[in-house]
Design an enzyme around this catalytic site. Structure first.
Site, PDB file in Angstrom:
ATOM      1  NE  ARG A 228      -4.311  -1.293  -0.004  1.00  0.00           N
ATOM      2  CZ  ARG A 228      -4.496  -2.294  -0.841  1.00  0.00           C
ATOM      3  NH1 ARG A 228      -3.498  -2.643  -1.648  1.00  0.00           N
ATOM      4  NH2 ARG A 228      -5.642  -2.945  -0.869  1.00  0.00           N
ATOM      5  CG  HIS A 275      -3.265   0.002  -6.880  1.00  0.00           C
ATOM      6  ND1 HIS A 275      -3.576   0.669  -5.722  1.00  0.00           N
ATOM      7  CD2 HIS A 275      -3.265  -1.318  -6.546  1.00  0.00           C
ATOM      8  CE1 HIS A 275      -3.772  -0.191  -4.734  1.00  0.00           C
ATOM      9  NE2 HIS A 275      -3.581  -1.417  -5.218  1.00  0.00           N
TER      10      HIS A 275
END
Length: 314
Positions: A228, A275
Site C-alpha cells: 500500500r 496499481h
C-alpha cells in the site's frame, strides 16, 4: 452462524459467473449507487464490494440496515470496517491476487535492475544507448512481508539466484528459514540491494519505509512497493531517487493517483505502474471461484473464508 440468504453483486457479469447459486441464496445487483436491482435494500445481508471503485462509495452499505457481511475483491482491507460500519463483518479476497501481484513485484524489480524503463524512453526517442545494468542475479533482496503474497514472491525469486532476506511482524523461523522482525529492518537495510514491500497497511507499517530506512539502504538500491502506498514515505523516497542514490519501481503510492506534476513522474530512476498488481485476466476467474465457495458457506451457515473482521451482526 446464521445463514446469509440475500447477497448483492456489483455487476451482473460477476453474478452470472457465480451461477447457479446454492439453494437458499437470492441475489441482486448493486454497485452501491441507487438501490439494488432484484432484491429489496432492507433484505440485503451480504454485499460484494466493487473492485475498482473509490472506497468512499463503500459508505453506501450503511443504507442497507440488515447487512451482516461485506466481501472485498481486494487483498487489502484497510479502512473498510470504518466505511461500512464496525458491526458489519469483512471478508477479503486473500489469495485471489497473490500470483498476479507476485509476478508484478518480480517484474518491477527486473525492469528497474535491467533498465527497461530507460530503454522504453530511449525507444520512444529513437536512441540506441547500451549500458551495463545490475541485474537480479546475485542481488541481496529483502521481502518485507511473509503473508500469502510474500510467500508467492519468495517462490518466484528462487530461480533468480538471489540472496533472500525476509521480514515479518515478529522474528521467527518457519519452514523456509529465518524471518527477521520488522524492527530489524533499519539495521539490515545497508545490506539490501532490493527491497520489496508487501506488508498490509496497519498502524505499525504506515511509514515503515521512511527516511531512516531509505537512508540506510546502499547506493543503487531499488525500492519496489506492491503493498500500500503509505507503507513508504513518498517524499523521502522521491528525494532519494531525485539525488540518483536510489531507484524505485512502484505499483502503489501515496497519494493515488499520483498528481500529474509530481516529481516522481519525471525521474529517470522511477518506474510507476497504476496499481495494477492483481488486475490481470486471471482475476475474474479466481474471484468467481472464491465467491462460489463463499456462497456455499453463506447458505450452510459456515464461517466464510478470509474473515478479517467479525463484526457484531454475523
Amino acid at each position: 452462524m446464521k445463514p446469509l440468504s440475500v447477497v448483492t453483486f456489483p455487476d451482473a457479469g460477476l453474478l452470472r459467473s457465480c451461477e447457479p447459486l446454492p439453494p437458499g441464496i437470492r441475489a441482486g445487483v448493486w454497485d452501491l449507487e441507487g438501490v439494488p436491482a432484484g432484491v429489496p435494500l432492507d433484505r440485503v445481508e451480504a454485499v460484494v464490494l466493487p473492485y475498482a471503485a473509490g472506497t468512499g462509495r463503500f459508505t453506501a452499505v450503511r443504507r442497507a440496515p440488515n447487512v451482516r457481511l461485506v466481501q472485498t475483491q481486494t487483498t487489502g482491507y484497510d479502512g473498510v470496517s470504518d466505511l461500512v460500519g464496525k458491526d458489519v463483518a469483512v471478508a477479503s479476497a486473500q489469495g485471489v491476487h497473490a500470483a498476479a501481484t507476485a509476478e508484478l513485484a518480480v517484474g518491477l524489480a527486473l525492469a528497474s535492475l535491467r533498465g527497461i524503463g530507460e530503454a522504453a524512453r530511449d525507444q520512444a526517442a529513437g536512441t540506441w544507448a547500451p549500458r551495463r545494468w545490475p541485474g537480479l542475479a546475485d542481488r541481496r533482496v529483502g521481502v518485507l512481508g511473509v503473508g500469502g503474497i510474500g510467500g508467492e514472491i519468495r517462490r518466484r525469486l528462487e530461480p533468480f539466484e538471489v540472496d533472500l532476506v525476509r521480514f515479518g511482524t515478529t522474528a521467527r523461523t518457519d519452514g523456509c528459514g529465518t524471518v527477521h522482525g520488522i524492527d530489524e529492518l533499519e539495521a539490515l537495510a545497508p545490506g539490501l540491494e532490493v527491497l520489496i514491500c508487501i506488508v498490509p497497511l496497519t498502524a505499525a507499517t504506515r511509514g515503515l519505509v521512511g527516511r531512516r530506512v531509505l537512508a540506510a539502504l546502499p547506493d543503487g538500491a531499488v525500492v519496489v512497493n506492491v503493498a500500500r502506498g503509505p507503507v513508504v514515505d513518498t517524499d523521502a523516497l522521491a528525494a532519494e531517487v531525485a539525488s540518483g542514490r536510489l531507484r524505485c519501481a512502484l505499483d502503489v503510492i501515496d497519494p493515488e493517483p499520483l498528481p500529474a506534476g509530481h516529481p516522481l513522474w519525471r525521474l529517470p530512476g522511477a518506474l510507476i505502474t497504476p496499481h495494477n498488481g492483481g488486475n490481470t485476466e486471471a482475476f475474474p476467474r479466481r474471484m468467481a471461484a472464491l465467491l462460489r465457495r463463499q456462497l456455499d458457506a453463506f447458505a450452510a451457515g459456515r464461517e466464510p473464508e478470509n474473515l478479517v473482521h467479525r463484526g457484531t451482526r454475523l
